[in-house]
Design an enzyme around this catalytic site. Structure first.
Site, PDB file in Angstrom:
ATOM      1  N   GLY A   1       5.331   6.419   1.863  1.00 40.42           N
ATOM      2  CA  GLY A   1       6.335   6.301   2.917  1.00 40.42           C
ATOM      3  C   GLY A   1       7.676   6.659   2.582  1.00 40.42           C
ATOM      4  O   GLY A   1       8.390   7.388   3.538  1.00 40.42           O
TER       5      GLY A   1
ATOM      6  N   GLN B   1       5.318   0.370   8.948  1.00 41.33           N
ATOM      7  CA  GLN B   1       4.768  -0.582   9.088  1.00 41.33           C
ATOM      8  C   GLN B   1       3.839  -1.072  10.296  1.00 41.33           C
ATOM      9  O   GLN B   1       3.147  -2.011  10.496  1.00 41.33           O
ATOM     10  CB  GLN B   1       5.938  -2.082   9.254  1.00 41.33           C
TER      11      GLN B   1
ATOM     12  N   SER C   1       2.192   5.772   5.719  1.00 39.73           N
ATOM     13  CA  SER C   1       1.788   5.558   4.459  1.00 39.73           C
ATOM     14  C   SER C   1       0.234   5.035   4.439  1.00 39.73           C
ATOM     15  O   SER C   1       0.130   4.441   5.304  1.00 39.73           O
ATOM     16  CB  SER C   1       2.760   4.419   3.772  1.00 39.73           C
TER      17      SER C   1
ATOM     18  N   HIS D   1      -1.189   3.009   1.833  1.00 35.23           N
ATOM     19  CA  HIS D   1      -1.424   1.627   1.148  1.00 35.23           C
ATOM     20  C   HIS D   1      -1.166   0.580   1.948  1.00 35.23           C
ATOM     21  O   HIS D   1      -1.470  -0.593   1.711  1.00 35.23           O
ATOM     22  CB  HIS D   1      -0.749   1.580  -0.086  1.00 35.23           C
TER      23      HIS D   1
ATOM     24  N   THR E   1       0.533  19.801  -6.494  1.00 35.76           N
ATOM     25  CA  THR E   1      -0.805  20.011  -6.033  1.00 35.76           C
ATOM     26  C   THR E   1      -1.150  18.912  -5.216  1.00 35.76           C
ATOM     27  O   THR E   1      -0.976  17.761  -5.455  1.00 35.76           O
ATOM     28  CB  THR E   1      -1.805  20.332  -7.245  1.00 35.76           C
TER      29      THR E   1
ATOM     30  N   CYS F   1      10.500  -3.166  -1.981  1.00 34.48           N
ATOM     31  CA  CYS F   1      11.297  -2.135  -2.693  1.00 34.48           C
ATOM     32  C   CYS F   1      12.431  -2.807  -2.748  1.00 34.48           C
ATOM     33  O   CYS F   1      13.505  -2.017  -3.355  1.00 34.48           O
ATOM     34  CB  CYS F   1      11.302  -1.176  -1.522  1.00 34.48           C
TER      35      CYS F   1
END
Length: 375
Positions: free
Chosen positions: A69, A177, A195, A197, A233, A323
């Site tokens: 994200g 979120q 994102s 995860h 890649t 974060c």
């Protein structure tokens, strides 16, 4: 250990893990290679891109896979700015953005852009009227998060997006979120970031969506992967697992939402006798908020102490966005609500997942009360 930090990250689901392993064995080739093994990866990538595009009401042609994200946020904004008229030097965002965007917009200020940072009202809301007031003749881009990771507030991005579309101003939203938790449609939104995860997919994979009709320019010239959006890649097994997790969570989204709301109601009911000491910030009806995030203030006790005590009693919670943990600063979204820095440091966040039970909430409430009474 009972895990109540799903807003930070989620474990991979069994289905996503199964698909990851299967793709790692069978779709390991470079998706840009022209041989048959590369073609298997390319087909897997295309199918995954369509699943993600369909899940947000957009075209697969606008889906670009990233490392997560944060990278999706930064590259999307920079790519869009690269495609803007050079005279469009005014940008609008909020003081509550994820650290990846907040710090990026601060950097853009040093590069000659004028950035307006909107503040929410006392309930965490960014209104359309505040966006309208901030618009200038040279406003080129607006970025407003859909759901806040600390206090759970949800912004009216479809309403804001429709207005900005009429004004011809590009609109981006950080939807990390909210993706998979509440309805999300990009019809009136030019770009979003999501994102893997956060929805029981792998870490290290995310996506940016940019409406194919919007002009953008690559951050790094000469990039060939992801239509020039991002070099490197593509991790096809991670992409396939991400798409699997997205498909699964969309199928169960309404059931999960109702489950989280029941847990939140239970927590609030159990806490009623102690609400002078323990407060849930987004419980008021004027908060339009995610049901899976509990922003908690424990009066007179630092959040870090409460978090460590919860850990000692077998509960994993946090003191805000993962974060920003370790930066010593109070959660900026809590400060934005009008709390002092000292008050904001009394904040902890609990967040639910699909495996959270009512018994978990009862035990967690008991632990919080015990911490307060023994302090």
């Amino acid at each position: 250990m009972i895990y109540l930090d799903y807003a930070a990250t989620t474990p991979m689901s069994d289905n996503a893990l199964h698909i990851y392993t299967k793709a790692a064995k069978n779709a390991f080739g470079n998706s840009s290679s022209l041989h048959d093994i590369g073609e298997i990866s390319a087909k897997t990538l295309h199918a995954s891109r369509k699943i993600i595009g369909d899940s947000i009401g957009g075209s697969e042609k606008g889906v670009y896979f990233t490392s997560g994200g944060s990278e999706a946020n930064i590259i999307a904004i920079q790519s869009l700015l690269n495609g803007l008229d050079s005279n469009k030097k005014h940008l609008i965002t909020t003081v509550m953005e994820h650290s990846s965007l907040f710090t990026f917009f601060k950097r853009l200020e040093s590069e000659g852009f004028e950035v307006t940072f909107l503040s929410p009202d006392q309930y965490g809301n960014i209104s359309l009227s505040s966006v309208k007031k901030a618009i200038k003749s040279d406003t080129g881009l607006v970025s407003i998060q859909h759901g806040n990771s600390e206090i759970g507030s949800i912004q009216p991005i479809e309403e804001i997006g429709l207005f900005l579309k009429e004004m011809g101003i590009i609109f981006h939203s950080d939807c990390v979120q909210t993706f998979g938790k509440i309805p999300l449609n990009v019809t009136n939104i030019d770009a979003i970031s999501i994102s893997g995860h956060k929805i029981y997919g792998p870490k290290g994979i995310g996506a940016a969506y940019i409406n194919p009709s919007i002009h953008w320019h690559p951050v790094i010239e000469g990039t060939t992967h992801e239509s020039g959006f991002r070099p490197g890649t593509v991790d096809v097994p991670a992409v396939a697992a991400f798409a699997t997790a997205a498909n699964d969570i969309m199928t169960n989204r309404k059931d999960f939402y109702n489950h989280y709301q029941r847990l939140k109601n239970l927590f609030f009911d159990l806490l009623q006798p102690y609400n002078e000491k323990i407060t849930v910030l987004n419980w008021d009806d004027k908060f339009h908020s995610l049901p899976n995030i509990l922003p908690i203030m424990v009066k007179g006790i630092e959040g870090q102490y409460v978090m460590l005590e919860c850990n000692r009693f077998g509960f994993a919670v946090s003191t805000g966005s993962a974060c920003q943990v370790g930066m010593q600063a109070p959660p900026k979204s809590v400060v934005a609500l009008g709390y002092s820095d000292q008050e904001a440091k009394q904040f902890i966040r609990a967040s639910f997942g699909k495996d959270t039970t009512e018994e978990h909430i009862r035990r967690f409430t008991d632990v919080l009360i015990r911490i307060v009474e023994n302090f």
